[in-house]
Write a protein that holds these residues in place. Sequence first.
Motif, short mmCIF file in Angstrom:
data_model
loop_
_atom_site.label_atom_id
_atom_site.label_comp_id
_atom_site.label_asym_id
_atom_site.label_seq_id
_atom_site.Cartn_x
_atom_site.Cartn_y
_atom_site.Cartn_z
N SER A 38 0.84 -1.20 0.00
CA SER A 38 0.00 0.00 0.00
C SER A 38 0.87 1.25 0.00
N VAL B 177 -12.36 5.31 1.66
CA VAL B 177 -12.16 3.86 1.59
C VAL B 177 -10.68 3.50 1.73
N LYS B 178 -9.83 4.25 1.06
CA LYS B 178 -8.40 3.88 1.09
C LYS B 178 -7.83 4.04 2.49
N LYS B 181 -8.98 1.20 4.57
CA LYS B 181 -8.26 -0.04 4.27
C LYS B 181 -6.87 -0.02 4.88
N THR B 182 -6.26 1.16 4.84
CA THR B 182 -4.95 1.28 5.46
C THR B 182 -5.03 0.94 6.94
N GLN B 184 -7.25 -0.84 8.33
CA GLN B 184 -7.58 -2.26 8.47
C GLN B 184 -6.31 -3.11 8.44
N ASN B 185 -5.42 -2.76 7.50
CA ASN B 185 -4.16 -3.49 7.43
C ASN B 185 -3.32 -3.28 8.67
N GLN B 190 -8.61 -8.41 9.54
CA GLN B 190 -8.92 -8.81 8.16
C GLN B 190 -10.31 -9.38 8.05
N GLU B 282 -12.58 2.38 -4.86
CA GLU B 282 -11.75 2.74 -3.72
C GLU B 282 -11.40 4.21 -3.71
N LEU B 299 -18.46 -3.06 1.34
CA LEU B 299 -17.14 -3.67 1.16
C LEU B 299 -16.83 -4.72 2.23
N ILE B 301 -16.06 -4.13 5.25
CA ILE B 301 -15.09 -3.67 6.23
C ILE B 301 -15.78 -3.51 7.59
#
Lengths: 771, 336
Positions: A38, B177-178, B181-182, B184-185, B190, B282, B299, B301
């Motif tokens: 990312s 969204v991005k 997701k960041t 989330q990582n 997950q 995204e 999504l 999430i």
Amino acid sequence: MKRKLAALEKVEADLPALQRKIRTDPSSYHDDFVNQYSQYQSLYELFEASPTTTDDSGLVRLRDLVDFVSHVADCYPSLTKGFAGQLTRLLEIHHVTLESELRDKLVGSLVLLRRKETIDSQALLQILWPLLISTPSKSLRALLFSKILNDLRTSNNKATNHKLNRSMQTTCYNLIASNPSSPKGLWAVKLTRELWKRQVWADAKAVSIMEAAALSQDAKVVTGGVRFFLGGDQEREEAADDDSEAEEGVDVRKLKHQAGINKKNDKRMKEVREAKKKIKKQERKKNAPHPLNFSALHLLNDPQGFAEKLFQQHLQPSQPKVKLNLEQKLLVLNLVSRLVGLHKLTVITLYSYFLKYLTPRQPSVTSFLASLAQATHSLVPPDVLEPLVQKIANEFVSEAAASEVASAGLNGIREICVRQPLAMNETLLQDLVQYRKSKDKGTQMAARGLLSLYRDVGAEMLKKRDRGRDAALKLRHTTTNEGGIAAARRFGQVEEGGIEGLDLLEKWKEEQGLDEDEDEVKGWENWDAESDGSESSGGWINVESDGEDIDVSDSEDEREKKQKADKLAKTTTSEEKENMDDAASRTTASLEPEAALAREEAKISKLATTRILTPADLTKLHELRQSTALLNNLPSAKRRKLAAQAAAAKAAKHADDAVTASDITGPSKLSHKNNKEERIAIAKGYRDGVIREGGREEGNDHRSTTARRKEKKAAEGKSTTNREKARKKNFMMTLGKAKRKGKRSLVEQRGILKAHVDRGKRGGKRGNAGN
Amino acid sequence: MGSSTKKKKEKAKDFQKTKLKVGKARPKNTNATDTSFAAKSIVFKQQSVSETRDATALFNHNLSLLSSKTEPQRRDALQYLTAACQVAGKDLPQPASAIVSKAQPLILDGSKGVRQQLLKLFKALQGDIGPLEQLLLYTRAGMTHLSTEIRLSALEVLDWLLQTQPEAVLACPGGWVKTLKTFQNLVSWQGGLSATGATMNGKWSATKAATSLGSNKLLVHQLNTLATFLAAALTSEPVDPNASAERAAGLFPLWHTDAHMLPKKSNPFGYLNLFGAPRDAESEVYDNAESRAEIFGELGILEAFQAGVREAKKEGGEVGRAAALIDKALSLADDG
């Protein structure tokens, strides 16, 4: 208190370490990879937003991440699906402005992805090839070319990748064909030539690319294509030779010896093992059957059309589409004439084209002469060649002309007449032959060459006293045989080919009185490998060259018959011995009248055309041939045979090889006297250690054998002898021993002597007698 | 004659051995070098001695020094800029957006001092700081950096952004969204199996990511920022049903006044994406709370987060408390 950093945290701070860990255990480091990916995405987007203003550190970071991701992308195929596409986009859009290191990294990463089979060769080449064509950067072009070449080589490594080759060849062809006047076609030429040289591409399609290149409208592309046809095959052979020579380098014995003396460790053992493996591989390669490679000139689809087009496009018009300079024109001319000579094509206008270039003042006229000779073959009408020969004679060969000029002219005429003897008329020939009395050595030899040629092919055109004994005898013989008709060769006449010894077989069969059908059945009987029980080796039956070893048919009466046949054959051939003078060496049995002879000939030719020779027939044929060869080995026959062989070698040379300018100038070197400087240079050259072509051994090396041996040893990296070492030892170091020597006691002296004798017996200090 | 004897004597003198006497210092060699002097130097405290340097030029010079190779120089330049911003307020020689665009790559800077100073500079800035797209990209890159320190300071930058202009952050393409997701990582929620530390590739259970190894200071910070982020994103503005009517009455003869006024936010038509590459789901712009909540659920999430929060709450302590905050924010999405 400051927390102690865990080892893992510390190590993780650099990408290479993470990369290594990911490689060993992809699933555990999934999250770390996702983070890095990312981050790469963020940097990629930043770069996309402002490709030119991104600062140095940003570029470096992006480069590192690209490197990292491409190394581990194969571990996470679903995550990195779009990665190759992104790299491609970057390259395609920004390749002009990209910082060079990042650009090279992108290319390298794509190749890496191909190696890891994330993308296939086809895709990679579709990315790299357009870049190669369009980029203005020289370094990038070099990089891309090497990568493309490597990729094509590796994909053809194990087995030929026909699909990939075909698509790439089509791309190359289209590049030239779509725009014949653009210089970009040079890349197609370069790639094809390189792959031809490495025997990756050896098919007609590659040749057709070069054909298109030779007919294109850019001078460089044209010369590239033409040079390929003239030198591509030679280059390929040389490359193959180099390969096999380069692999000779491993010396297993040396390595083994070293391993015996040096400390033993895994590394050395491995070296020896690998060397052995390599040698084995080489041997396998050496024993492998030679790949059947056709020369590019033979793979041409339509040689006549190609030669005509080449000539009409590049040479004939006064205002051609491409301006070629003289050197390039000569190359094209060379190719055209080569094609004409090799395939016996008919391009009548070509010969009149030569007419204006055949003057001694024309630059590189010898090349023109060579081309003309090359373009001549037996099917060229003599009346086209006659004016050319006449012109050469008029312009070059005269007493007033310089000796080199005269000899070049004579050689040129000879080379033409070798191929088409009818191009010469009697008066001119008799005139030219007079030059054998010239004072100049080169001219003299050239004229003699012409003379000996016509003694062979047209003795009747020579004056009686020039004909020589053999030619005169032959002439008389044919005149008597053919009933006074001169046996001059006619235009278009072709010598018929045959199978050597076929007449012997025919005669043998006749004498045996074998029923043809029955014989044929028997002849095929034993040929099937499976039905033959005695052959236990399996696979192919090895047909021995020795006639006695193979029993064609096992039955007893057949063998008897064969022995009888042998005897008969011997008698017939002994009859032939009397008839040896016959130059045609046709082994006809007797001096029968002509009618019978003609009849027999007709029958012989019938044998090969009417029925298929059985294996039994072939072995018999071989036997018969050998027995005649035995008889032919008598001294007088031997001499004759040697002469015939030399003539055959000469003929063979003319058939397929090119005629070069040096063939034309050849012996005229003899008429050139070295001046003082040259003589001095030659005399000095060897002594001053100037290495010349051909090496030292062949030259006049005026040195002692010891000196030469020493140099050889030094060149091989070997040591001197013990004796030599002793002689060179520093005097001061020997003093102590010498002093001590006089003061030894008798017991000591005895011990030393004993040890000396013992050492001698053992063969040296370490004793190399045993091993 | 005389001169020659003299020369002879001089020559002989060269090879004479000087006699050393006991108790006396050794005579100095003829070729000895005198080293008794001391070097003097002039030391400047600062590079430029001229007092009358133009403030604008100095400011620009320092701005350019932000991309300098040496770390102290970057830090000093940042310091200077911070001070200048604090003093001058809004009337700086350069607009705030220009300063931000110059300074934002320093989010990924290797030195701690520089990063801290950068945060100070950001906090000192006043006025519109222009489009946040790039700044957000850098922040996200920093949040996923290998080094923990850089991650922490990037989080602080995000905190600052969320404090000052949460709407602008969320209105960036990919801002919702991005970033999610960041996060989330980062916290490795997950969803489903991997959140509970179960199988990933069939046979072996994956351990929890090594990000929170040793201390969970980073994790706590991440969770707190996430909570703020979610709260900012999912809270819909209270809509007063009468507000628009009242406004229209106030400006009576005019219609669609807002459309004719100067826009209040930067890049007002950015959501149209007139000049950029086509966007996927995204990197799309989600302008209001409802659409954000919708895509959040779509999504998957949201579910993953809920599962993750449940796990985190069990841990208790600071992590548990932060997780509770997130839980609260997530309930907003559930409601919407």
